[in-house]
Design an enzyme around this catalytic site. Structure first.
Site, PDB file in Angstrom:
ATOM      1  N   CYS A 120      -5.262  -1.152  -3.650  1.00 17.84           N
ATOM      2  CA  CYS A 120      -4.650  -2.432  -4.337  1.00 17.84           C
ATOM      3  C   CYS A 120      -5.580  -3.485  -4.101  1.00 17.84           C
ATOM      4  O   CYS A 120      -5.835  -3.790  -2.967  1.00 17.84           O
ATOM      5  CB  CYS A 120      -3.301  -2.535  -3.362  1.00 17.84           C
ATOM      6  SG  CYS A 120      -2.124  -1.105  -3.274  1.00 17.84           S
ATOM      7  N   CYS A 137      -4.968  -6.565  -1.290  1.00 17.14           N
ATOM      8  CA  CYS A 137      -4.620  -6.228  -0.087  1.00 17.14           C
ATOM      9  C   CYS A 137      -5.816  -6.167   1.018  1.00 17.14           C
ATOM     10  O   CYS A 137      -6.533  -5.489   0.798  1.00 17.14           O
ATOM     11  CB  CYS A 137      -3.869  -5.029  -0.154  1.00 17.14           C
ATOM     12  SG  CYS A 137      -3.245  -4.628   1.600  1.00 17.14           S
ATOM     13  N   CYS A 151      12.306  -5.867   8.782  1.00 15.59           N
ATOM     14  CA  CYS A 151      11.289  -5.280   7.559  1.00 15.59           C
ATOM     15  C   CYS A 151      10.338  -4.696   8.315  1.00 15.59           C
ATOM     16  O   CYS A 151       9.414  -5.417   9.190  1.00 15.59           O
ATOM     17  CB  CYS A 151      10.990  -5.878   6.474  1.00 15.59           C
ATOM     18  SG  CYS A 151      12.237  -6.916   5.730  1.00 15.59           S
ATOM     19  N   CYS A 174      -5.733   1.817   4.792  1.00 12.14           N
ATOM     20  CA  CYS A 174      -4.749   2.658   3.893  1.00 12.14           C
ATOM     21  C   CYS A 174      -5.638   2.977   2.696  1.00 12.14           C
ATOM     22  O   CYS A 174      -6.734   2.707   2.093  1.00 12.14           O
ATOM     23  CB  CYS A 174      -3.834   1.465   3.136  1.00 12.14           C
ATOM     24  SG  CYS A 174      -2.656   2.236   1.885  1.00 12.14           S
ATOM     25  N   ARG A 214      13.588 -13.108  -2.713  1.00  8.93           N
ATOM     26  CA  ARG A 214      12.743 -13.950  -1.751  1.00  8.93           C
ATOM     27  C   ARG A 214      11.515 -14.612  -2.130  1.00  8.93           C
ATOM     28  O   ARG A 214      10.570 -13.936  -2.741  1.00  8.93           O
ATOM     29  CB  ARG A 214      12.596 -12.683  -0.915  1.00  8.93           C
ATOM     30  CG  ARG A 214      11.802 -13.094   0.484  1.00  8.93           C
ATOM     31  CD  ARG A 214      11.919 -12.006   1.387  1.00  8.93           C
ATOM     32  NE  ARG A 214      12.987 -11.151   1.657  1.00  8.93           N
ATOM     33  CZ  ARG A 214      13.355 -10.079   1.439  1.00  8.93           C
ATOM     34  NH1 ARG A 214      12.251  -9.278   0.848  1.00  8.93           N
ATOM     35  NH2 ARG A 214      14.282  -9.393   1.504  1.00  8.93           N
TER      36      ARG A 214
HETATM   37  S1  SF4 Z   1      -0.558  -2.972  -0.548  1.00  6.97           S
HETATM   38 FE1  SF4 Z   1      -2.174  -2.433   1.018  1.00  6.97          FE
HETATM   39  S2  SF4 Z   1      -0.918  -1.169   2.478  1.00  6.97           S
HETATM   40 FE2  SF4 Z   1       0.376  -1.304   0.748  1.00  6.97          FE
HETATM   41  S3  SF4 Z   1      -0.310   0.626  -0.432  1.00  6.97           S
HETATM   42 FE3  SF4 Z   1      -1.521  -0.956  -1.070  1.00  6.97          FE
HETATM   43  S4  SF4 Z   1      -3.539  -1.099  -0.003  1.00  6.97           S
HETATM   44 FE4  SF4 Z   1      -1.962   0.282   1.150  1.00  6.97          FE
END
Ligand code: SF4
Length: 333
Positions: free
Chosen positions: A71, A74, A111, A67, A274
């Protein structure tokens, strides 16, 4: 019988529709004696839900890793050496095979999550086919695909998508400490786009990223004061991912976590709350207190995107011990 917090100026229904609440008021509620706080949350919960029913969702990663977003929590961000192998968007039939299994295991909502900043237009037909296929199984559908244009949200709405998940993650103040490739405002814009398209909103956050208690309360207030609060509010406890920016984050105090669930229930009386990522780290007793505080939804299945989740046998045993039952799907109106 009186609550020891009877000195509190706030009625039991504080935070319900039509009764705006300030951050100071929310903090006073959050800091009530624990028993008073839980009593209030449980009382509100019983006005809107069967307290012994828990909605069950299942989450599948339909496109994993690589991605472009950064984040800090993540495993799927390409910015961090988490060791996760990236994969392409799954084929529709594979997704539907998994959805059938989830339905047989009692899940009512399916989901589907893709590790994207936003979907490409060339993928929209595949995504639409997934939504239509899940709906044809008689399940609710939910997707989380990153930022959406109005046209993309419109297509998903037309396909019958029930929910769109887009977490705000944390407070506006703390947001840039965790993510720099998009802004808090971007998040709110996508939530507005989804709402405008007529799709129900699933939006929550993560505790344990180094934020303060005030940040957590502020995050809940942002959600509760959206023009329409989210129908579904996932509250995650960070699972520190080796290699990610937050790999060394300190764990959340369980009592603080339960207090936040109670406050979320008081601020958003009709939303499904949740317990999401992090349940593997919670004792059964902590989960029981979260349910008492107003949590009424969980993810089932032994994986959540790329993270571990309690297995079905453990959840079945926990439900039996607590006298909980899976919440049936509401008939479509
Ligand atoms: S949470 Fe992970 S998968 Fe979702 S946008 Fe952020 S980096 Fe990408």
């Amino acid at each position: 019988m009186k609550e020891s917090g009877a000195t509190s100026p706030f009625p039991i229904q504080a935070g319900s529709a039509g009764m705006p609440i300030s951050i100071q008021q929310a903090k006073i509620i959050y800091n009530l004696p624990f028993n008073d706080l839980l009593f209030r949350a449980q009382t509100i919960h019983r006005l809107h839900f069967d307290p012994n029913m828990v909605q069950m969702s299942r989450l599948l990663s339909i496109k994993t890793g690589g991605c472009a977003e950064d984040c800090g929590y993540c495993s799927q961000s390409a910015h961090y050496p988490t060791g996760l192998k990236a994969s392409k968007l799954m084929e529709v039939e594979r997704v539907l095979t998994e959805a059938r299994k989830a339905k047989d295991a009692g899940a009512t909502r399916y989901c589907m999550g893709a590790a994207w900043r936003s979907p490409k237009d060339r993928d929209m037909d595949t995504l639409v086919a997934m939504v239509e296929g899940v709906r044809a199984l008689g399940m609710e559908s939910c997707m989380t695909l990153g930022m959406l244009t109005e046209a993309q949200a419109g297509k998903l709405a037309e396909a019958g998508l029930d929910y769109y998940n887009h977490n705000i993650d944390t407070s506006e103040r703390f947001y840039s400490e965790v993510i720099t490739t998009r802004s808090f405002e971007d998040r709110l814009d996508t939530l507005a786009t989804v709402r405008m398209a007529g799709i129900k909103v699933c939006a929550g956050g993560i505790l344990g990223m180094g934020e303060t208690v005030d940040d957590r309360i502020s995050m809940l207030l942002t959600l509760a004061t959206l023009p329409v609060p989210p129908e579904s509010v996932p509250i995650n406890q960070l699972i520190p991912i080796p290699g990610s920016k937050l790999e060394d984050a300190a764990p959340v105090d369980p009592i603080d976590f339960i207090r936040l669930i109670a406050l979320a229930r008081i601020l958003m009386p009709t939303s499904h709350l949740r317990l999401s990522a992090g349940r593997t780290e919670m004792s059964d007793e902590m989960q029981a207190l979260c349910f008492f505080a107003g949590a009424n939804s969980i993810f089932v299945g032994d994986t959540l995107l790329t993270a571990d989740n309690p297995d079905d046998d453990h959840d079945t045993a926990l439900f039996r011990r607590l006298g909980l039952s899976p919440m049936p799907l509401e008939p479509a109106v």
